[in-house]
Structure formats: structure tokens, C-alpha cells
Scaffold this motif. Structure first.
Motif, PDB file in Angstrom:
ATOM      1  N   MET A 105       0.831  -1.210   0.000  1.00 52.22           N
ATOM      2  CA  MET A 105       0.000   0.000   0.000  1.00 52.22           C
ATOM      3  C   MET A 105       0.866   1.261   0.000  1.00 52.22           C
ATOM      4  SD  MET A 105      -3.053  -1.060  -0.289  1.00 52.22           S
ATOM      5  CE  MET A 105      -4.067   0.372   0.108  1.00 52.22           C
ATOM      6  N   ALA A 106       1.991   1.206   0.706  1.00 58.54           N
ATOM      7  CA  ALA A 106       2.909   2.347   0.698  1.00 58.54           C
ATOM      8  C   ALA A 106       3.494   2.559  -0.693  1.00 58.54           C
ATOM      9  CB  ALA A 106       4.021   2.131   1.722  1.00 58.54           C
ATOM     10  N   ASP A 107       3.818   1.465  -1.387  1.00 59.84           N
ATOM     11  CA  ASP A 107       4.282   1.550  -2.774  1.00 59.84           C
ATOM     12  C   ASP A 107       3.255   2.275  -3.637  1.00 59.84           C
ATOM     13  OD1 ASP A 107       6.742   0.388  -2.626  1.00 59.84           O
ATOM     14  OD2 ASP A 107       6.116  -1.592  -3.298  1.00 59.84           O
ATOM     15  N   TYR A 108       2.007   1.805  -3.525  1.00 59.43           N
ATOM     16  CA  TYR A 108       0.919   2.428  -4.290  1.00 59.43           C
ATOM     17  C   TYR A 108       0.815   3.927  -3.981  1.00 59.43           C
ATOM     18  CZ  TYR A 108      -1.458  -1.819  -6.055  1.00 59.43           C
ATOM     19  OH  TYR A 108      -1.799  -2.962  -6.723  1.00 59.43           O
ATOM     20  N   PHE A 109       0.859   4.247  -2.693  1.00 56.98           N
ATOM     21  CA  PHE A 109       0.670   5.632  -2.263  1.00 56.98           C
ATOM     22  C   PHE A 109       1.703   6.555  -2.904  1.00 56.98           C
ATOM     23  CE2 PHE A 109       1.067   9.290   0.517  1.00 56.98           C
ATOM     24  CZ  PHE A 109      -0.255   9.595   0.817  1.00 56.98           C
ATOM     25  N   ILE A 110       2.952   6.164  -2.850  1.00 56.69           N
ATOM     26  CA  ILE A 110       4.018   6.995  -3.409  1.00 56.69           C
ATOM     27  C   ILE A 110       3.864   7.135  -4.922  1.00 56.69           C
ATOM     28  CG2 ILE A 110       6.509   7.150  -3.816  1.00 56.69           C
ATOM     29  CD1 ILE A 110       5.621   7.876  -0.978  1.00 56.69           C
ATOM     30  N   MET A 111       3.549   6.033  -5.601  1.00 57.19           N
ATOM     31  CA  MET A 111       3.399   6.086  -7.059  1.00 57.19           C
ATOM     32  C   MET A 111       2.208   6.953  -7.460  1.00 57.19           C
ATOM     33  SD  MET A 111       4.470   2.317  -8.560  1.00 57.19           S
ATOM     34  CE  MET A 111       3.615   1.319  -7.365  1.00 57.19           C
ATOM     35  N   LEU A 112       1.095   6.853  -6.708  1.00 58.45           N
ATOM     36  CA  LEU A 112      -0.084   7.664  -7.018  1.00 58.45           C
ATOM     37  C   LEU A 112       0.172   9.148  -6.763  1.00 58.45           C
ATOM     38  CD1 LEU A 112      -2.821   5.301  -5.536  1.00 58.45           C
ATOM     39  CD2 LEU A 112      -2.543   5.920  -7.959  1.00 58.45           C
ATOM     40  N   MET A 113       0.830   9.454  -5.646  1.00 60.21           N
ATOM     41  CA  MET A 113       1.169  10.851  -5.344  1.00 60.21           C
ATOM     42  C   MET A 113       2.088  11.422  -6.424  1.00 60.21           C
ATOM     43  SD  MET A 113      -0.165  12.238  -2.573  1.00 60.21           S
ATOM     44  CE  MET A 113       1.022  13.467  -2.053  1.00 60.21           C
TER      45      MET A 113
END
Length: 270
Positions: free
Chosen positions: A82-90
Motif C-alpha cells: 500500500m505504501a508503494d501504491y501511495f508513493i506512485m499515485l502521489m
């Protein structure tokens, strides 16, 4: 788990557009007034495909990227994904991101939901379907939502009574035999997540009045005859009784296009 998980994934992808507004409002407290589909492939140094990815504007005028993951396994490293997703989305959208994980398993998940180290603090909200009130879904007028009742908290209600109500509500809220068959097929798959497939079979037997033989109740009762045999019988009926494409039959029956083609070939030699 691979094939089984893909069945669940297919059901949620087919129904998400219908059930999403209710999930947002009733579970996450988000009233969406605008919703825009976003590309679901995030590629920087790696590729990720979120289950739900949308640009949402809520009733307060706040715009954000909505990211939802449906999770079957109590995965200890989910927080890093989820942290991976968060950084990529931001990085891609340069806008606030709101994330949720919806756990579909039969118990309360124990997965970590936050990271706290010297230079990073991160967390995501985790919702376990088993804690949601079954009445939230049974009262819906959308069969796609009613289906989800089988994954919710039955409280002091017996599985048999809940399944009877689910079947009745699906029948009440669905128009057309083809759609009804599709929803019952999806219910059969989701019931496996709660080990209720045999209970569902018994329940279907006891209220067969809801479904005529033309709707192929034999398919729904097919647990004791072998799942593949029941699926083949259902596909044969669709091929011989209705003018549908192979792709349409595969979607309704919840099987692969190749499976339908094999059944069609068998029919041609009979």
C-alpha cells in the motif's frame, strides 16, 4: 487459491461500478458527487494494477484519488504494498490520495496497517467485511450489493435464514432470467469464502420455487454432482436455448471462453 482468487476478482470487477457509491457512503463516509475512472496501470520502476482507482470529488468539493484493494489473504506485508501504491499515485497525480483495504476473509485480519520509522510514517484504513452488518446489504435494491451480504456479519441469524433472504432479495431486485442466473452463479462463488456452498445447495433445494427449471436450478444444485459437470450442463442449455455469443455465455456462466468452445464442440458431435 490462484484460480479461486481470480473468480472473486472477476466478480468484484464486474460489479464494482454499481456497489462503489454505497460502499463509499455507508462504510467510508464519502459522498461522491463526481467520479472519474483513472488508468489502473502504475509504472515507474515497477508495474502495479490497483483493484479500484478513481478521481473523486466529494460533497464538500474535495478532490482526491481513491484507491481500494480487495484482499482475500491476511498478508503481513500488505502495508508495504500500500505504501508503494501511495508513493506512485502521489508522484503521478500530484493530488491527495485516500486508500482503503477491504478484507474479504472469514476472520478479523491481523496484518499491520502502519509503518513508523525515523523518516517515514504511513498507515491505511482496513475494513473487515465480516464486521459489517448483513442488513446493510440485504436492504439494498441493487442485486450486486445484495450478493455481498454473504460476506457480512450474520450476528445471531442462522446461515440458512440469511441465504434464503439473499436469494429472495436477488430474485426481487433482478430483471430477466439471464441476469438472475449470473447473480446466482456469483453467489455460489462468494459462498465458498464462508464455506457455505453446501448450505447454499440445501437452501436452494428448499426454496426451489424461486427458480424454475428453465433457469437451470440444476446448475445451482450441482455441488454433489461435480462442479464442472454442473457448469457444462448450464453452458449446454445456454448454447441450445438462447442466441448468445460465446463471450456472453462465458460471462453469464462464470467460465472461460475456451470452456464454452469445448462444450460447443461436444454438442456438435452428439
Amino acid at each position: 487459491m490462484g484460480k479461486q482468487a481470480s473468480q472473486y476478482d472477476k466478480i468484484f470487477k464486474e460489479n464494482i461500478e454499481v456497489v462503489l457509491p454505497s460502499l463509499l457512503e455507508n462504510i467510508f463516509g464519502i459522498t461522491a458527487v463526481e467520479s472519474e475512472e483513472l488508468p489502473d496501470d502504475l509504472q515507474h520502476t515497477k508495474e502495479r494494477k490497483p483493484d479500484v482507482l478513481k478521481k473523486i470529488t466529494d460533497a464538500k468539493g474535495v478532490t482526491f484519488v481513491l484507491h481500494i484493494e480487495f484482499q482475500l489473504v491476511d498478508e503481513s506485508e500488505m502495508v508495504y504494498r500500500m505504501a508503494d501504491y501511495f508513493i506512485m499515485l502521489m508522484r503521478k497525480y500530484k493530488t491527495p490520495v485516500r486508500q482503503f483495504v477491504i478484507f474479504l476473509g472469514p476472520s478479523q485480519p491481523q496484518m499491520p496497517t502502519q509503518i513508523e520509522v525515523d523518516c517515514l510514517q504511513f498507515r491505511f484504513p482496513l475494513v473487515a467485511f465480516i464486521q459489517l452488518d448483513v442488513e446493510l446489504f440485504l436492504k439494498s435494491n441493487q442485486p450486486e450489493e445484495v450478493l455481498l451480504a454473504v460476506l457480512a456479519n450474520f450476528s445471531d441469524k442462522s446461515p440458512e435464514d440469511v441465504l434464503k433472504r439473499i436469494i429472495g432479495r436477488i430474485e426481487e431486485t433482478t430483471e430477466g432470467d439471464l441476469s438472475l442466473n449470473r447473480y446466482f452463479s456469483q453467489l455460489r462463488v462468494l459462498a465458498q469464502l464462508r464455506n457455505l456452498e453446501l448450505t447454499l445447495k440445501t437452501t436452494m433445494d428448499s426454496i426451489a420455487k424461486f427458480i424454475s427449471e428453465e433457469r437451470d436450478v440444476l446448475y445451482l444444485r450441482g455441488f454433489d454432482k461435480g462442479e464442472e459437470k454442473a457448469e457444462e450442463r448450464f453452458v449446454k442449455n445456454l448454447l441450445t436455448k438462447l442466441s448468445l455469443t460465446i463471450e456472453q455465455i462465458a460471462e453469464i456462466a462464470g467460465v472461460s471462453v475456451e470452456f464454452v468452445k469445448n462444450v460447443q464442440q461436444k454438442l456438435s458431435t452428439e
